[in-house]
Structures are given as structure tokens and as C-alpha cells.
Design a protein around this motif. Structure first.
Motif, PDB file in Angstrom:
ATOM      1  N   GLY A 277       9.921  -5.780 -13.864  1.00 49.09           N
ATOM      2  CA  GLY A 277       9.301  -5.952 -15.167  1.00 49.09           C
ATOM      3  C   GLY A 277       8.986  -4.616 -15.783  1.00 49.09           C
ATOM      4  O   GLY A 277       8.969  -3.580 -15.101  1.00 49.09           O
ATOM      5  N   GLU A 278       8.765  -4.601 -17.046  1.00 49.34           N
ATOM      6  CA  GLU A 278       8.443  -3.373 -17.752  1.00 49.34           C
ATOM      7  C   GLU A 278       6.958  -3.355 -18.123  1.00 49.34           C
ATOM      8  O   GLU A 278       6.325  -4.401 -18.244  1.00 49.34           O
ATOM      9  N   GLY A 279       6.447  -2.179 -18.268  1.00 50.57           N
ATOM     10  CA  GLY A 279       5.063  -2.042 -18.682  1.00 50.57           C
ATOM     11  C   GLY A 279       4.199  -1.420 -17.595  1.00 50.57           C
ATOM     12  O   GLY A 279       4.583  -1.333 -16.420  1.00 50.57           O
ATOM     13  N   VAL A 280       3.020  -1.001 -18.005  1.00 51.42           N
ATOM     14  CA  VAL A 280       2.130  -0.284 -17.099  1.00 51.42           C
ATOM     15  C   VAL A 280       1.643  -1.171 -15.951  1.00 51.42           C
ATOM     16  O   VAL A 280       1.357  -0.694 -14.863  1.00 51.42           O
ATOM     17  N   GLY A 281       1.579  -2.493 -16.204  1.00 52.23           N
ATOM     18  CA  GLY A 281       1.121  -3.392 -15.150  1.00 52.23           C
ATOM     19  C   GLY A 281       2.010  -3.347 -13.931  1.00 52.23           C
ATOM     20  O   GLY A 281       1.535  -3.288 -12.785  1.00 52.23           O
ATOM     21  N   TYR A 282       3.299  -3.373 -14.147  1.00 54.90           N
ATOM     22  CA  TYR A 282       4.241  -3.327 -13.030  1.00 54.90           C
ATOM     23  C   TYR A 282       4.249  -1.954 -12.363  1.00 54.90           C
ATOM     24  O   TYR A 282       4.449  -1.840 -11.149  1.00 54.90           O
ATOM     25  N   GLU A 283       4.015  -0.929 -13.167  1.00 57.33           N
ATOM     26  CA  GLU A 283       3.925   0.417 -12.596  1.00 57.33           C
ATOM     27  C   GLU A 283       2.696   0.538 -11.692  1.00 57.33           C
ATOM     28  O   GLU A 283       2.747   1.124 -10.606  1.00 57.33           O
ATOM     29  N   LEU A 284       1.580  -0.018 -12.155  1.00 59.65           N
ATOM     30  CA  LEU A 284       0.356   0.007 -11.347  1.00 59.65           C
ATOM     31  C   LEU A 284       0.525  -0.819 -10.083  1.00 59.65           C
ATOM     32  O   LEU A 284       0.011  -0.458  -9.011  1.00 59.65           O
ATOM     33  N   LEU A 285       1.221  -1.949 -10.194  1.00 61.37           N
ATOM     34  CA  LEU A 285       1.477  -2.776  -9.022  1.00 61.37           C
ATOM     35  C   LEU A 285       2.241  -1.987  -7.967  1.00 61.37           C
ATOM     36  O   LEU A 285       1.883  -2.002  -6.788  1.00 61.37           O
ATOM     37  N   ALA A 286       3.274  -1.288  -8.401  1.00 59.99           N
ATOM     38  CA  ALA A 286       4.073  -0.496  -7.458  1.00 59.99           C
ATOM     39  C   ALA A 286       3.230   0.599  -6.814  1.00 59.99           C
ATOM     40  O   ALA A 286       3.330   0.859  -5.606  1.00 59.99           O
ATOM     41  N   LEU A 287       2.367   1.240  -7.612  1.00 62.59           N
ATOM     42  CA  LEU A 287       1.497   2.291  -7.070  1.00 62.59           C
ATOM     43  C   LEU A 287       0.506   1.718  -6.063  1.00 62.59           C
ATOM     44  O   LEU A 287       0.231   2.326  -5.020  1.00 62.59           O
ATOM     45  N   ALA A 288      -0.047   0.534  -6.381  1.00 63.53           N
ATOM     46  CA  ALA A 288      -1.014  -0.079  -5.473  1.00 63.53           C
ATOM     47  C   ALA A 288      -0.356  -0.457  -4.150  1.00 63.53           C
ATOM     48  O   ALA A 288      -0.943  -0.250  -3.074  1.00 63.53           O
ATOM     49  N   VAL A 289       0.851  -0.997  -4.209  1.00 67.54           N
ATOM     50  CA  VAL A 289       1.565  -1.366  -2.983  1.00 67.54           C
ATOM     51  C   VAL A 289       1.889  -0.123  -2.166  1.00 67.54           C
ATOM     52  O   VAL A 289       1.754  -0.111  -0.934  1.00 67.54           O
ATOM     53  N   ARG A 290       2.297   0.936  -2.837  1.00 64.32           N
ATOM     54  CA  ARG A 290       2.597   2.186  -2.140  1.00 64.32           C
ATOM     55  C   ARG A 290       1.345   2.764  -1.483  1.00 64.32           C
ATOM     56  O   ARG A 290       1.374   3.257  -0.355  1.00 64.32           O
ATOM     57  N   ALA A 291       0.227   2.698  -2.192  1.00 62.28           N
ATOM     58  CA  ALA A 291      -1.026   3.207  -1.635  1.00 62.28           C
ATOM     59  C   ALA A 291      -1.440   2.415  -0.402  1.00 62.28           C
ATOM     60  O   ALA A 291      -1.849   2.994   0.617  1.00 62.28           O
ATOM     61  N   GLU A 292      -1.341   1.079  -0.490  1.00 58.55           N
ATOM     62  CA  GLU A 292      -1.731   0.244   0.648  1.00 58.55           C
ATOM     63  C   GLU A 292      -0.879   0.552   1.867  1.00 58.55           C
ATOM     64  O   GLU A 292      -1.388   0.643   2.985  1.00 58.55           O
ATOM     65  N   ALA A 293       0.408   0.751   1.661  1.00 62.81           N
ATOM     66  CA  ALA A 293       1.307   1.066   2.777  1.00 62.81           C
ATOM     67  C   ALA A 293       0.952   2.406   3.424  1.00 62.81           C
ATOM     68  O   ALA A 293       1.155   2.604   4.624  1.00 62.81           O
ATOM     69  N   ALA A 294       0.387   3.311   2.613  1.00 62.78           N
ATOM     70  CA  ALA A 294       0.008   4.630   3.126  1.00 62.78           C
ATOM     71  C   ALA A 294      -1.412   4.643   3.683  1.00 62.78           C
ATOM     72  O   ALA A 294      -1.901   5.693   4.105  1.00 62.78           O
ATOM     73  N   GLY A 295      -2.087   3.475   3.666  1.00 54.80           N
ATOM     74  CA  GLY A 295      -3.450   3.408   4.181  1.00 54.80           C
ATOM     75  C   GLY A 295      -4.497   3.909   3.215  1.00 54.80           C
ATOM     76  O   GLY A 295      -5.599   4.292   3.625  1.00 54.80           O
ATOM     77  N   VAL A 296      -4.180   3.906   1.936  1.00 52.38           N
ATOM     78  CA  VAL A 296      -5.102   4.387   0.901  1.00 52.38           C
ATOM     79  C   VAL A 296      -5.610   3.198   0.098  1.00 52.38           C
ATOM     80  O   VAL A 296      -4.819   2.340  -0.314  1.00 52.38           O
ATOM     81  N   ASP A 297      -6.901   3.147  -0.141  1.00 50.28           N
ATOM     82  CA  ASP A 297      -7.483   2.122  -0.991  1.00 50.28           C
ATOM     83  C   ASP A 297      -7.266   2.540  -2.447  1.00 50.28           C
ATOM     84  O   ASP A 297      -7.863   3.523  -2.904  1.00 50.28           O
ATOM     85  N   PRO A 298      -6.401   1.844  -3.186  1.00 58.34           N
ATOM     86  CA  PRO A 298      -6.112   2.293  -4.552  1.00 58.34           C
ATOM     87  C   PRO A 298      -7.318   2.246  -5.472  1.00 58.34           C
ATOM     88  O   PRO A 298      -7.443   3.091  -6.373  1.00 58.34           O
ATOM     89  N   GLU A 299      -8.210   1.281  -5.272  1.00 54.89           N
ATOM     90  CA  GLU A 299      -9.422   1.216  -6.094  1.00 54.89           C
ATOM     91  C   GLU A 299     -10.283   2.444  -5.876  1.00 54.89           C
ATOM     92  O   GLU A 299     -10.764   3.069  -6.816  1.00 54.89           O
ATOM     93  N   ALA A 300     -10.495   2.801  -4.599  1.00 58.19           N
ATOM     94  CA  ALA A 300     -11.321   3.968  -4.279  1.00 58.19           C
ATOM     95  C   ALA A 300     -10.655   5.243  -4.782  1.00 58.19           C
ATOM     96  O   ALA A 300     -11.325   6.161  -5.276  1.00 58.19           O
TER      97      ALA A 300
END
Length: 328
Positions: A277-300
Motif C-alpha cells: 500500500g502507499e502512504g505513511v501508514g504502510y511506511e510506519l507499519l514496515a518500520l514498526a515490524v522492523r523495530a520489533e524484529a530488532a528487539g526495539v519498542d517502536p513506541e518507546a
């Protein structure tokens, strides 16, 4: 026949958070062996149990001088102190001892019962019960009406943790605990399905024991990953869920939601491509998934970056910016 020694005064304390009558063996022995047992409070909850045990209690409030006279000739007097302590009596005894003009009896402070860890929670339950009955605001609150405060207090707790402020952390933990006790007190009044704070505590105790078989059972866990695996298996059996997404609250902040879903997917060993999908929402989703895989809390991580941004804004505003600055 008693000798001419000054005698002995025992100040017996007992915690009001422990059921009356549950006293230590040294306390019962001192009570039975005493020549006189004195108590200034006729409503002391220990009195019925002492009398039932054959201990004669005199309801009287002796002064320090009178108590010293009671012990003359080697007698032993046990004084049942009040929950707040008998300041006038103890100050008077200290004054007499400091004067050097009186042959003072031996003075002993004997704890008859004492608080166990968590005992102050009983005070919280008692205070909450009174507030619910007598406070015009608290008596009208509902679960739905309080829901927003639970969210606010949880965020304030997170902020205290991230700030590293120990005093603030203690206060915010108390505020979160208050929400639990408040909701439990309201739940007691439900006409069809009431439950109390004891039911709440009992439920979580049972859950913790059941989900920690490596602590309370025969299973073993050597690593945090083993513990998580135990927890996931037990939870899956308990909840009988049809999807790994069951139980994930969709109302939580977006980054946290995305990371939680990614965690469930990874934990289940599923291969689920991210939706296109296009838009910032999908970009944020990808970043959040990448952060979780790296052991990083994206909210924090985002909050930390936002704080740095806030500091940069304040620096740009100059020394005039402060708490009195009003947002337009």
C-alpha cells in the motif's frame, strides 16, 4: 513474695493489619506471666481474645509515674499500646529515665504481631471502601467513567520509567494501583456478577502459578526464551484462540499495535508478508515490524526521538521559553 527490684514494663504492640488474637508466642507468654495487663482503649480489638484466653485486662490509662509504681517490688506490667502508639506514656517514661531520680523498671518493646510484605495494601482497600461510601465524586463513578484515567495513569507511569525518576515512579505505581482497587470496589456492587479485590488478586495469582510451571511445577526453563515459550503454550491452551491475533487490543497506539502483531507472527513461526500500500501508514507499519524484529519498542523509540525534538524546540525558543509559555 516479690523482691525489691524495680520490676519490668512491657509495651506490647500489635499490627491492626493482622487479625486480632493472632499474637506471637513471646507475646502470649508475656501476657500470661504478667502481674498486671493494662490497656487504655476499651475498644482495643485484642481484648475479647485476651479475655477468652484467660488474661485479665484492666482498662486504664496510667501515667508514667503510676506505671513505675505498679512495677514496684519486681512486678511485671504489660501495656497494650494503641495502633497509633501511646506517645504521652512513652515520653513520660523517657523523662523519668532521664531524670536519674527514679529507679526505673526494665523497659521492653515487644511486637505481638507485625506487618508482612503487602500489608499496606489492606490500608488501601479500607481507605478506598470509605471513599466509595462517603465521597460525593467517588461514589458516583463507573467502570466506563474511570476508563480514561486508567489510560492516563499508565502513560504517566511509562513516562516516569523513561525519565528514571524514582520518586515519580513510586507515585505513579500507586496511581495505577489505585485504578485497580477502585474498579474492584465498584465491581463489588454489581447486582448479578459482583467480585472483589480479593477475587482479582486470586485470579492473577492462579494465572501466574499456572503459567510458571518452571517455578511452581516440574518443568524447567533455562532462558528467557524458554519462559516465553511456556507462557505462550499455556496461554494458547487457556484461551483456545483460533488466531494468533486474538487478544491483541486494536485500540492501543498504532506503532505498539503493529509491533504486537509482528511479535505474534514471529512467535508463531508464520510467514506473512506485509500488506502492500502507499502512504505513511504502510511506511510506519514496515518500520514498526522492523523495530520489533530488532528487539526495539517502536513506541518507546519514537517517544525518545520526540523528546529530543522537544528539547531542540525549547533550545530554539531561547531562555524566554518556559512553563508559562501558552500555546496558541
Amino acid at each position: 513474695m516479690k523482691n525489691d527490684t524495680p520490676g519490668r514494663i512491657v509495651l506490647l504492640t500489635a499490627s491492626h493489619r493482622v487479625a486480632p488474637g493472632l499474637l506471637s508466642w513471646p507475646a502470649w507468654r508475656a501476657l500470661h506471666d504478667a502481674d498486671r495487663v493494662l490497656c487504655a482503649d476499651a475498644g482495643n480489638p485484642q481484648l475479647p481474645y485476651l479475655r477468652e484466653a484467660g488474661v485479665a485486662v484492666e482498662v486504664t490509662a496510667p501515667s508514667a509515674d503510676e506505671l513505675v509504681d505498679v512495677c514496684a517490688g519486681g512486678a511485671t506490667a504489660v501495656v497494650l499500646t494503641s495502633g497509633e502508639g501511646d506517645r504521652a506514656l512513652t515520653d513520660g517514661l523517657a523523662r523519668l529515665a532521664g531524670s536519674g531520680s527514679v529507679a526505673m523498671p526494665d523497659l521492653e518493646l515487644l511486637p505481638g504481631s507485625y506487618d508482612l510484605p503487602g500489608a499496606r495494601l489492606l490500608d488501601l482497600v479500607e481507605v478506598m471502601d470509605r471513599i466509595r461510601r462517603e465521597c460525593p465524586w467517588s461514589s458516583r463513578q463507573t467502570h466506563k467513567g474511570l476508563a480514561k484515567y486508567g489510560i492516563e495513569e499508565a502513560y504517566e507511569l511509562v513516562e516516569a520509567i523513561e525519565d528514571g525518576d524514582r520518586e515519580e515512579l513510586r507515585e505513579e505505581l500507586g496511581d495505577v494501583l489505585l485504578q485497580v482497587v477502585f474498579h474492584a470496589r465498584i465491581a463489588q456492587e454489581h447486582e448479578e456478577e459482583p467480585f472483589s479485590v480479593d477475587d482479582v488478586a486470586g485470579t492473577i495469582v492462579d494465572k501466574l502459578i499456572h503459567r510458571h510451571p518452571h517455578v511452581f511445577g516440574d518443568e524447567s526453563a533455562e532462558t528467557p526464551e524458554d519462559v516465553k515459550a511456556h507462557w505462550a503454550r499455556t496461554k494458547a491452551i487457556e484461551k483456545q484462540r483460533s488466531s494468533v491475533t486474538d487478544g491483541v487490543p486494536l485500540g492501543q497506539p498504532g506503532l505498539a499495535l503493529a509491533a504486537k502483531l509482528a511479535s505474534r507472527v514471529r512467535g508463531a513461526g508464520l510467514d506473512v508478508p506485509l500488506p502492500a500500500g502507499e502512504g505513511v501508514g504502510y511506511e510506519l507499519l514496515a518500520l514498526a515490524v522492523r523495530a520489533e524484529a530488532a528487539g526495539v519498542d517502536p513506541e518507546a523509540a519514537l517517544r525518545a526521538a520526540a523528546r529530543a525534538y522537544r528539547d531542540a524546540i525549547r533550545a530554539a525558543e531561547g531562555p524566554a521559553a518556559g512553563p508559562d509559555t501558552v500555546e496558541a
